[in-house]
Design an enzyme around this catalytic site. Structure first.
Site, PDB file in Angstrom:
ATOM      1  N   CYS A  64       6.750  -2.870  15.377  1.00  0.00           N
ATOM      2  CA  CYS A  64       6.360  -1.857  16.364  1.00  0.00           C
ATOM      3  C   CYS A  64       4.953  -2.140  16.887  1.00  0.00           C
ATOM      4  O   CYS A  64       4.070  -2.579  16.143  1.00  0.00           O
ATOM      5  CB  CYS A  64       6.419  -0.461  15.744  1.00  0.00           C
ATOM      6  SG  CYS A  64       8.090   0.036  15.278  1.00  0.00           S
ATOM      7  N   CYS A 114       7.069  -5.951   7.307  1.00  0.00           N
ATOM      8  CA  CYS A 114       8.143  -5.295   8.073  1.00  0.00           C
ATOM      9  C   CYS A 114       8.618  -6.229   9.179  1.00  0.00           C
ATOM     10  O   CYS A 114       7.804  -6.888   9.836  1.00  0.00           O
ATOM     11  CB  CYS A 114       7.644  -3.982   8.676  1.00  0.00           C
ATOM     12  SG  CYS A 114       8.921  -3.044   9.554  1.00  0.00           S
ATOM     13  N   CYS A 157       1.773  -0.638  15.066  1.00  0.00           N
ATOM     14  CA  CYS A 157       1.793  -0.624  13.606  1.00  0.00           C
ATOM     15  C   CYS A 157       1.182  -1.885  13.010  1.00  0.00           C
ATOM     16  O   CYS A 157       1.574  -3.005  13.343  1.00  0.00           O
ATOM     17  CB  CYS A 157       3.231  -0.462  13.115  1.00  0.00           C
ATOM     18  SG  CYS A 157       3.365  -0.362  11.316  1.00  0.00           S
ATOM     19  N   CYS A 176      -0.768   7.070   9.797  1.00  0.00           N
ATOM     20  CA  CYS A 176       0.466   6.489  10.336  1.00  0.00           C
ATOM     21  C   CYS A 176       0.185   5.186  11.084  1.00  0.00           C
ATOM     22  O   CYS A 176      -0.653   5.127  11.973  1.00  0.00           O
ATOM     23  CB  CYS A 176       1.113   7.499  11.280  1.00  0.00           C
ATOM     24  SG  CYS A 176       2.644   6.934  12.030  1.00  0.00           S
ATOM     25  N   GLU A 206       0.841  -1.188   0.000  1.00  0.00           N
ATOM     26  CA  GLU A 206       0.000   0.000   0.000  1.00  0.00           C
ATOM     27  C   GLU A 206       0.881   1.245   0.000  1.00  0.00           C
ATOM     28  O   GLU A 206       1.992   1.230   0.537  1.00  0.00           O
ATOM     29  CB  GLU A 206      -0.911   0.040   1.232  1.00  0.00           C
ATOM     30  CG  GLU A 206      -2.011  -1.004   1.199  1.00  0.00           C
ATOM     31  CD  GLU A 206      -2.960  -0.889   2.392  1.00  0.00           C
ATOM     32  OE1 GLU A 206      -4.134  -1.258   2.241  1.00  0.00           O
ATOM     33  OE2 GLU A 206      -2.519  -0.419   3.470  1.00  0.00           O
ATOM     34  N   CYS A 248       3.464   8.870   0.418  1.00  0.00           N
ATOM     35  CA  CYS A 248       4.076   8.016   1.435  1.00  0.00           C
ATOM     36  C   CYS A 248       4.298   6.644   0.802  1.00  0.00           C
ATOM     37  O   CYS A 248       3.334   5.932   0.505  1.00  0.00           O
ATOM     38  CB  CYS A 248       3.150   7.920   2.650  1.00  0.00           C
ATOM     39  SG  CYS A 248       3.773   6.856   3.959  1.00  0.00           S
TER      40      CYS A 248
END
Length: 363
Positions: free
Chosen positions: A124, A120, A127, A345, A95, A113
């Site tokens: 985190c 990933c 996230c 975010c 995305e 972005c």
């Protein structure tokens, strides 16, 4: 029979295209023409290229290929933000997000972005991307291609559209795909291409200390944002597992070295929850950052299913920001974009569930 190597057209610099043209017996100026069509005009097929003859295009297509993603879905927020879900050639999903900002005294900004990895590895706590784990790095062409495809699609309705800013804050840790990210930045900066200024591109990292120093030396013009999120090691290690490898003391020293080399201010990103948005944490952050050349960007944590984190109210955010200012720290509240379409975010994943638009794991 010898098979010649095929190159991803969107990954090629003008110099690489010149080499291919020479090997094929074509004039060098064809490379400049082709580069401009691909990188500046954002074409997606050989048929769209008008000033190169059919014979030369056939020769070029024997060595160069459009490795194009499939646009699976575009969603638009009430604030104008657009989120794109792309399927790559191997079936993986990524995305990316377009955010438009209108300005009264300067030119409008069109910021993309971009993602740098599929999934990933950092994980985190707040996230959505990290919940899926790491799949693979993106190639140069797949990184730049996000800008090119958004440009291509929007120019169907606005022929003058041009991306002005890029933030490497999408899926993945950019500094763990360092070489491809730096090459993509150089490609996007080319005058005959997208022509995006170095200072209009920003890399956001969870704190890969050796690469922060390397970035300062390799490209001191690109902006740097640090996903800080906590003022002490135990709290930061819970939120940002990269801290277990590179704790705060190392990270802060790397930031000082980065600022010394580049003379550029770092953005320190702090995601606030209802639990950590307190004055004690604000005071601790002010102490941690007092000797840094930086600016704090406060981000109320965005809703992500499965994290159990609750965002603070606006009054808490304002008090937190005021306390940092009293402590001598430059601070701002991030302007929220795209939360209603899970484009803010920490909300990017690889698939949407039909109907209620909640993100789910990849297929």
């Amino acid at each position: 029979m010898i098979t010649m190597e095929m190159y991803d057209l969107r990954s090629c610099t003008e110099e690489m295209l010149q080499t291919v043209c020479e090997e094929l017996g074509l004039k060098r100026f064809r490379a400049a023409q082709l580069f401009q069509w691909v990188q500046q005009k954002a074409v997606r097929s050989w048929d769209e290229i008008k000033n190169i003859g059919a014979k030369d295009l056939t020769l070029l297509s024997s060595r160069l290929s459009f490795y194009l993603p499939e646009l699976v879905k575009e969603r638009r927020s009430i604030d104008g933000t657009r989120k794109y879900l792309f399927r790559l050639q191997d079936g993986e999903m990524i995305e990316c997000v377009l955010m438009d900002y209108a300005r009264e005294l300067t030119r409008d900004r069109h910021t993309v972005c971009v993602s740098t990895q599929v999934g990933c590895a950092v994980g985190c706590a707040f996230c959505a991307t990290g919940m899926e784990g790491f799949r693979r790095d993106l190639t140069i062409g797949e990184i730049v291609g996000q800008i090119l495809d958004i440009t291509h699609f929007i120019r169907q309705e606005d022929p003058d559209f041009q991306v002005t800013n890029v933030v490497f804050m999408g899926m993945g840790e950019p500094l763990l795909n360092y070489e491809q990210v730096l090459s993509a930045i150089m490609l996007m900066n080319q005058e005959r291409g997208l022509n995006i200024g170095m200072r209009r591109m920003t890399i956001s990292t969870s704190g890969v200390v050796p690469r922060i120093i390397q970035l300062a030396r390799d490209n001191p013009q690109v902006g740097l944002a640090i996903s800080l999120h906590a003022s002490n090691d135990p709290a930061r290690s819970r939120l940002v597992p990269m801290n277990r490898r590179y704790p705060l003391a190392q990270l802060m020293e790397a930031c000082k070295e980065y600022a010394k080399i580049t003379r550029r201010r770092i953005t320190f990103e702090v995601a606030l929850t209802d639990d950590n948005a307190n004055l004690g944490e604000a005071e601790a952050l002010a102490r941690l950052l007092k000797d840094q050349l930086g600016h704090v960007n406060l981000i109320p944590v965005n809703p992500v299913a499965g994290t159990g984190l609750k965002r603070p109210d606006l009054e808490k955010l304002k008090k937190f920001a005021h306390h940092l200012e009293v402590g001598g720290i430059s601070v701002s509240l991030r302007e929220e974009r795209g939360a209603d379409i899970n484009a803010a975010c920490g909300q990017l994943r690889r698939q949407w569930r039909e109907g209620n638009h909640e993100p789910i794991d990849s297929i």
